[in-house]
Design an enzyme around this catalytic site. Structure first.
Site, short mmCIF file in Angstrom:
data_model
loop_
_atom_site.label_atom_id
_atom_site.label_comp_id
_atom_site.label_asym_id
_atom_site.label_seq_id
_atom_site.Cartn_x
_atom_site.Cartn_y
_atom_site.Cartn_z
N ILE A 166 -25.18 10.56 1.77
CA ILE A 166 -25.28 10.71 0.32
C ILE A 166 -24.27 11.76 -0.12
O ILE A 166 -24.21 12.85 0.45
CB ILE A 166 -26.70 11.11 -0.10
CG1 ILE A 166 -27.70 10.01 0.33
CG2 ILE A 166 -26.78 11.34 -1.61
CD1 ILE A 166 -29.16 10.37 0.13
N PHE A 217 -30.73 11.80 10.12
CA PHE A 217 -30.44 12.50 8.86
C PHE A 217 -30.75 11.56 7.70
O PHE A 217 -30.39 10.39 7.74
CB PHE A 217 -28.98 12.94 8.83
CG PHE A 217 -28.70 13.98 7.80
CD1 PHE A 217 -29.02 15.31 8.02
CD2 PHE A 217 -28.13 13.63 6.59
CE1 PHE A 217 -28.77 16.28 7.06
CE2 PHE A 217 -27.88 14.59 5.62
CZ PHE A 217 -28.20 15.91 5.86
N HIS A 271 -17.29 16.97 2.69
CA HIS A 271 -18.01 16.54 3.90
C HIS A 271 -18.42 15.07 3.84
O HIS A 271 -18.38 14.36 4.83
CB HIS A 271 -19.23 17.43 4.12
CG HIS A 271 -19.91 17.21 5.42
ND1 HIS A 271 -19.34 17.54 6.63
CD2 HIS A 271 -21.13 16.70 5.71
CE1 HIS A 271 -20.17 17.23 7.60
NE2 HIS A 271 -21.26 16.72 7.06
N THR A 275 -19.22 18.64 -1.67
CA THR A 275 -18.05 19.00 -0.86
C THR A 275 -17.39 17.75 -0.27
O THR A 275 -17.91 16.64 -0.37
CB THR A 275 -18.44 19.92 0.31
OG1 THR A 275 -19.24 19.18 1.24
CG2 THR A 275 -19.23 21.13 -0.19
N LEU A 329 -22.40 10.78 12.29
CA LEU A 329 -21.26 11.03 13.17
C LEU A 329 -21.60 10.79 14.64
O LEU A 329 -20.70 10.53 15.44
CB LEU A 329 -20.75 12.47 12.99
CG LEU A 329 -19.96 12.72 11.72
CD1 LEU A 329 -19.61 14.19 11.59
CD2 LEU A 329 -18.70 11.86 11.67
N GLU A 330 -22.87 10.84 14.98
CA GLU A 330 -23.29 10.60 16.36
C GLU A 330 -23.55 9.12 16.66
O GLU A 330 -23.66 8.72 17.81
CB GLU A 330 -24.53 11.42 16.69
CG GLU A 330 -24.28 12.92 16.74
CD GLU A 330 -24.11 13.58 15.38
OE1 GLU A 330 -23.27 14.50 15.29
OE2 GLU A 330 -24.80 13.18 14.41
#
Length: 154
Positions: free
Chosen positions: A86, A26, A92, A90, A61-62
């Site tokens: 980044i 990502f 998140h 929200t 997260l992985e």
């Protein structure tokens, strides 16, 4: 041998070290630049390309799960986490930043294995771009320095 820029006790030598890198895909433009800077610095420190394992995972997260899988092999002197989170509009961002950071630290502590955390957490893309090369290099230096430090404590 290179000297670390930030107060190292002496020259860093990565010869003979086995390093695992886990890179989040990502924000791949940023994480790819982090990885390139990291691998270049590892090679400058004497780590052979064949002693580097480089895994790609979907996102930050992985990263801890892949680090844990590498740590369980007991085949590495240090691991490196690479990613880029980044801030968005929200919550998140906070969730991903906090949980990935906690997971990386947990792997290091649970396995008594140095893990250099170069998962960038930035406000915007411009900040990420400004940090990508320096943080990639820093991760390599941290991994080598901590691997050598832990060798002396065994």
């Amino acid at each position: 041998m290179l000297h670390a820029d930030k107060g190292s006790a002496g020259p860093l030598d990565g010869k003979g070290l086995r390093i695992g890198i886990v890179q989040a895909r990502f924000n791949e433009n940023i994480t790819g630049a982090l990885a390139q800077a990291c691998r270049d610095a590892l090679q400058d420190l004497g780590v052979r390309d064949e002693d580097i394992t480089h895994l790609l995972v979907p996102g930050a997260l992985e990263v801890p799960s892949a680090l844990q899988a590498l740590a369980e092999r007991d085949a590495y002197d240090a691991l490196i986490a690479l990613g880029c989170i980044i801030r968005g509009e929200t919550y998140h961002f906070e969730l991903v930043a906090n949980e990935s950071g906690a997971g990386v630290s947990r792997v290091a502590l649970d396995y008594r294995l140095p893990v250099a955390n170069a998962i960038l957490t930035t406000e915007d893309l411009e900040q990420a771009v400004a940090r990508q090369s320096e943080k990639g290099r820093d991760a390599a230096y941290v991994a080598v320095e901590m691997a050598r430090l832990l060798e002396t404590l065994e």
